[in-house]
Design a protein around this motif. Structure first.
Motif, PDB file in Angstrom:
ATOM      1  N   ALA A  33       0.849  -1.204   0.000  1.00  0.00           N
ATOM      2  CA  ALA A  33       0.000   0.000   0.000  1.00  0.00           C
ATOM      3  C   ALA A  33       0.880   1.249   0.000  1.00  0.00           C
ATOM      4  N   ALA A  34       1.962   1.215   0.770  1.00  0.00           N
ATOM      5  CA  ALA A  34       2.893   2.350   0.800  1.00  0.00           C
ATOM      6  C   ALA A  34       3.598   2.508  -0.546  1.00  0.00           C
ATOM      7  N   VAL A  35       4.010   1.385  -1.128  1.00  0.00           N
ATOM      8  CA  VAL A  35       4.659   1.439  -2.446  1.00  0.00           C
ATOM      9  C   VAL A  35       3.719   2.059  -3.473  1.00  0.00           C
ATOM     10  N   ARG A  36       2.452   1.615  -3.460  1.00  0.00           N
ATOM     11  CA  ARG A  36       1.484   2.185  -4.428  1.00  0.00           C
ATOM     12  C   ARG A  36       1.297   3.679  -4.197  1.00  0.00           C
ATOM     13  N   GLU A  37       1.336   4.099  -2.935  1.00  0.00           N
ATOM     14  CA  GLU A  37       1.160   5.533  -2.671  1.00  0.00           C
ATOM     15  C   GLU A  37       2.344   6.344  -3.193  1.00  0.00           C
ATOM     16  N   LEU A  38       3.537   5.779  -3.116  1.00  0.00           N
ATOM     17  CA  LEU A  38       4.712   6.460  -3.693  1.00  0.00           C
ATOM     18  C   LEU A  38       4.603   6.530  -5.212  1.00  0.00           C
ATOM     19  N   VAL A  39       4.039   5.473  -5.810  1.00  0.00           N
ATOM     20  CA  VAL A  39       3.815   5.478  -7.266  1.00  0.00           C
ATOM     21  C   VAL A  39       2.793   6.553  -7.623  1.00  0.00           C
ATOM     22  N   ARG A  42       4.096   9.922  -7.783  1.00  0.00           N
ATOM     23  CA  ARG A  42       5.057  10.099  -8.875  1.00  0.00           C
ATOM     24  C   ARG A  42       6.454  10.457  -8.359  1.00  0.00           C
ATOM     25  N   ARG A  43       6.846   9.808  -7.268  1.00  0.00           N
ATOM     26  CA  ARG A  43       8.194  10.005  -6.761  1.00  0.00           C
ATOM     27  C   ARG A  43       9.204   9.390  -7.723  1.00  0.00           C
ATOM     28  N   THR A  44      10.334  10.036  -7.875  1.00  0.00           N
ATOM     29  CA  THR A  44      11.364   9.549  -8.801  1.00  0.00           C
ATOM     30  C   THR A  44      12.761   9.611  -8.185  1.00  0.00           C
ATOM     31  N   ASP A  45      12.835   9.872  -6.898  1.00  0.00           N
ATOM     32  CA  ASP A  45      14.113  10.241  -6.299  1.00  0.00           C
ATOM     33  C   ASP A  45      14.551   9.343  -5.151  1.00  0.00           C
ATOM     34  N   ILE A  46      13.947   8.195  -5.008  1.00  0.00           N
ATOM     35  CA  ILE A  46      14.194   7.376  -3.817  1.00  0.00           C
ATOM     36  C   ILE A  46      15.339   6.394  -4.069  1.00  0.00           C
ATOM     37  N   HIS A  47      16.237   6.306  -3.094  1.00  0.00           N
ATOM     38  CA  HIS A  47      17.265   5.264  -3.075  1.00  0.00           C
ATOM     39  C   HIS A  47      16.677   4.112  -2.262  1.00  0.00           C
ATOM     40  N   GLY A  48      16.225   3.079  -2.943  1.00  0.00           N
ATOM     41  CA  GLY A  48      15.593   1.951  -2.266  1.00  0.00           C
ATOM     42  C   GLY A  48      16.612   0.976  -1.706  1.00  0.00           C
ATOM     43  N   LEU A  49      16.220   0.318  -0.605  1.00  0.00           N
ATOM     44  CA  LEU A  49      17.043  -0.742  -0.006  1.00  0.00           C
ATOM     45  C   LEU A  49      16.137  -1.934   0.247  1.00  0.00           C
ATOM     46  N   ALA A  50      16.494  -3.087  -0.319  1.00  0.00           N
ATOM     47  CA  ALA A  50      15.656  -4.273  -0.177  1.00  0.00           C
ATOM     48  C   ALA A  50      16.528  -5.490   0.050  1.00  0.00           C
ATOM     49  N   LEU A  51      16.278  -6.185   1.137  1.00  0.00           N
ATOM     50  CA  LEU A  51      17.000  -7.428   1.383  1.00  0.00           C
ATOM     51  C   LEU A  51      16.509  -8.524   0.446  1.00  0.00           C
ATOM     52  N   LEU A  52      15.229  -8.801   0.479  1.00  0.00           N
ATOM     53  CA  LEU A  52      14.622  -9.871  -0.316  1.00  0.00           C
ATOM     54  C   LEU A  52      13.466  -9.277  -1.101  1.00  0.00           C
ATOM     55  N   GLY A  53      13.802  -8.443  -2.081  1.00  0.00           N
ATOM     56  CA  GLY A  53      12.798  -7.702  -2.833  1.00  0.00           C
ATOM     57  C   GLY A  53      12.002  -8.570  -3.775  1.00  0.00           C
ATOM     58  N   SER A  54      10.831  -8.067  -4.130  1.00  0.00           N
ATOM     59  CA  SER A  54       9.922  -8.845  -4.958  1.00  0.00           C
ATOM     60  C   SER A  54       9.149  -7.898  -5.877  1.00  0.00           C
ATOM     61  N   VAL A  55       7.826  -8.069  -5.893  1.00  0.00           N
ATOM     62  CA  VAL A  55       6.989  -7.228  -6.745  1.00  0.00           C
ATOM     63  C   VAL A  55       7.023  -5.781  -6.287  1.00  0.00           C
ATOM     64  N   ASP A  56       7.354  -5.541  -5.018  1.00  0.00           N
ATOM     65  CA  ASP A  56       7.456  -4.162  -4.527  1.00  0.00           C
ATOM     66  C   ASP A  56       8.545  -3.403  -5.278  1.00  0.00           C
ATOM     67  N   VAL A  57       9.722  -4.023  -5.355  1.00  0.00           N
ATOM     68  CA  VAL A  57      10.844  -3.375  -6.037  1.00  0.00           C
ATOM     69  C   VAL A  57      10.571  -3.266  -7.535  1.00  0.00           C
ATOM     70  N   ALA A 159      12.546   3.608   7.156  1.00  0.00           N
ATOM     71  CA  ALA A 159      12.115   2.220   6.954  1.00  0.00           C
ATOM     72  C   ALA A 159      10.596   2.217   6.833  1.00  0.00           C
ATOM     73  N   ILE A 160      10.084   1.470   5.861  1.00  0.00           N
ATOM     74  CA  ILE A 160       8.638   1.303   5.704  1.00  0.00           C
ATOM     75  C   ILE A 160       8.333  -0.185   5.843  1.00  0.00           C
ATOM     76  N   ILE A 161       7.474  -0.512   6.794  1.00  0.00           N
ATOM     77  CA  ILE A 161       7.212  -1.902   7.178  1.00  0.00           C
ATOM     78  C   ILE A 161       5.716  -2.118   7.227  1.00  0.00           C
ATOM     79  N   HIS A 162       5.283  -3.335   6.870  1.00  0.00           N
ATOM     80  CA  HIS A 162       3.863  -3.665   7.028  1.00  0.00           C
ATOM     81  C   HIS A 162       3.707  -4.755   8.088  1.00  0.00           C
ATOM     82  N   ALA A 163       2.806  -4.514   9.036  1.00  0.00           N
ATOM     83  CA  ALA A 163       2.595  -5.428  10.160  1.00  0.00           C
ATOM     84  C   ALA A 163       1.120  -5.764  10.295  1.00  0.00           C
ATOM     85  N   PHE A 226      -5.250  -5.046   3.962  1.00  0.00           N
ATOM     86  CA  PHE A 226      -4.698  -5.681   2.762  1.00  0.00           C
ATOM     87  C   PHE A 226      -3.504  -4.866   2.244  1.00  0.00           C
ATOM     88  N   GLY A 227      -2.760  -4.290   3.142  1.00  0.00           N
ATOM     89  CA  GLY A 227      -1.646  -3.415   2.770  1.00  0.00           C
ATOM     90  C   GLY A 227      -0.445  -4.130   2.197  1.00  0.00           C
TER      91      GLY A 227
END
Length: 299
Positions: A33-39, A42-57, A159-163, A226-227
């Protein structure tokens, strides 16, 4: 202190050019849900960090959200390669820093403990050591030992986390798996948690053993049912294979087909997204699949 805010505010909580660590692992618990909100923003400037990235990345790469990616793995598992990620890296359009998973986790642990580095046994013989001198080094202690390999501490801006559930104070609980999310929270300067539900603090206290991230580490709490969709969030719901296949179909086609997929997300609110993807019995089916799966104790 009440830390509750709304999903629509999330983009403004992430500073320009911020290094943002995204939680979850494999097809589970990603803060979609957070990823979709960044989309949508229209953010274009983020340095992403992902240990085990998937469809989010892959979604953020395809939508142009990321200017750089630090990662150990990006995969859509049985659904195939992460198409946007693969294309962008092969074309040299996405600058990357690749760090093996254990080394990246140790670097985050060092950040969380506020020490400049930690020793790590390996990755011995890997080209990634020579390619990333800003990450890997050597150190010697006063104990008289030889030089040992160390990894430099990483401290993300956000850090953005879903719980599963949080209270207004930011105490975070998971009933199922939680990957390296506690380490991400400890290492990061600002922690944003989206959750399936916000509950009273008395409910958190009644099952305190489920609290994996304490409130003093958390800055903002956002309720987002359903985030993690289309990823799983066990025991609440299983991964939505139908939606992931639709995503992958668009990503493999690329061009106008993928642009249409992204435009549809940008043209709807998160509530409208849920209404669309969970139409009919889809939501109940995903919940039933999660409930039917064996627990860790049963497996």
């Amino acid at each position: 202190m009440n830390k509750i805010t709304h999903l629509e505010r999330l983009p403004e909580l992430v500073g320009d050019g911020a290094v943002v660590a995204f939680g979850g692992g494999w097809f589970a618990n990603h803060p979609m849900a957070a990823v979709r909100e960044l989309v949508r923003a229209r953010r274009t400037d983020i340095h992403g960090l992902a240990l085990l990235g998937s469809v989010d990345v892959d979604l953020m790469v395809g939508a142009g959200v990321l200017r750089h990616l630090t990662f150990s793995m990006v995969t859509l598992e049985a659904m195939g390669l992460a198409q946007n990620f693969r294309r962008a890296v092969q074309a040299g359009e996405l600058p990357i820093t690749e760090i093996p998973a254990l080394s990246l986790q140790v670097a985050l642990e060092a950040g969380g403990q506020s020490v400049p580095f930690m020793p790590v046994r390996g990755p011995i013989g890997s080209d990634l050591v020579a390619q990333n001198p800003e990450v890997f080094g050597t150190a010697r202690t006063s104990f008289g030992d030889e030089d040992v390999m160390v990894v430099k501490a990483i401290r993300p801006d956000v850090a953005i986390i879903h719980a599963l559930r949080c209270d207004r104070l930011g105490n975070v609980q998971f009933d199922g798996t939680y990957s390296q999310d506690p380490e991400l929270a400890a290492a990061s300067d600002t922690v944003i948690v989206t959750c399936e539900e916000i509950v009273d603090s008395s409910e958190i206290a009644a099952q305190s053993h489920l609290t994996k991230i304490p409130g003093f580490l958390v800055d903002h709490v956002i309720e987002a049912p359903f985030g993690a969709h289309p990823c799983s969030h066990v025991p609440r719901y299983a991964q939505d294979a139908w939606e992931i296949l639709e995503y992958q179909k668009a990503a493999m086609a690329g061009g106008d087909a993928y642009a249409a997929y992204v435009d549809r997300i940008r043209g709807e609110t998160e509530a409208e997204y849920r209404e669309r993807v969970l139409a009919g019995d889809r939501g109940r089916v995903l919940a039933a699949l999660a409930e039917a799966g064996p627990t860790l104790q049963e497996a």
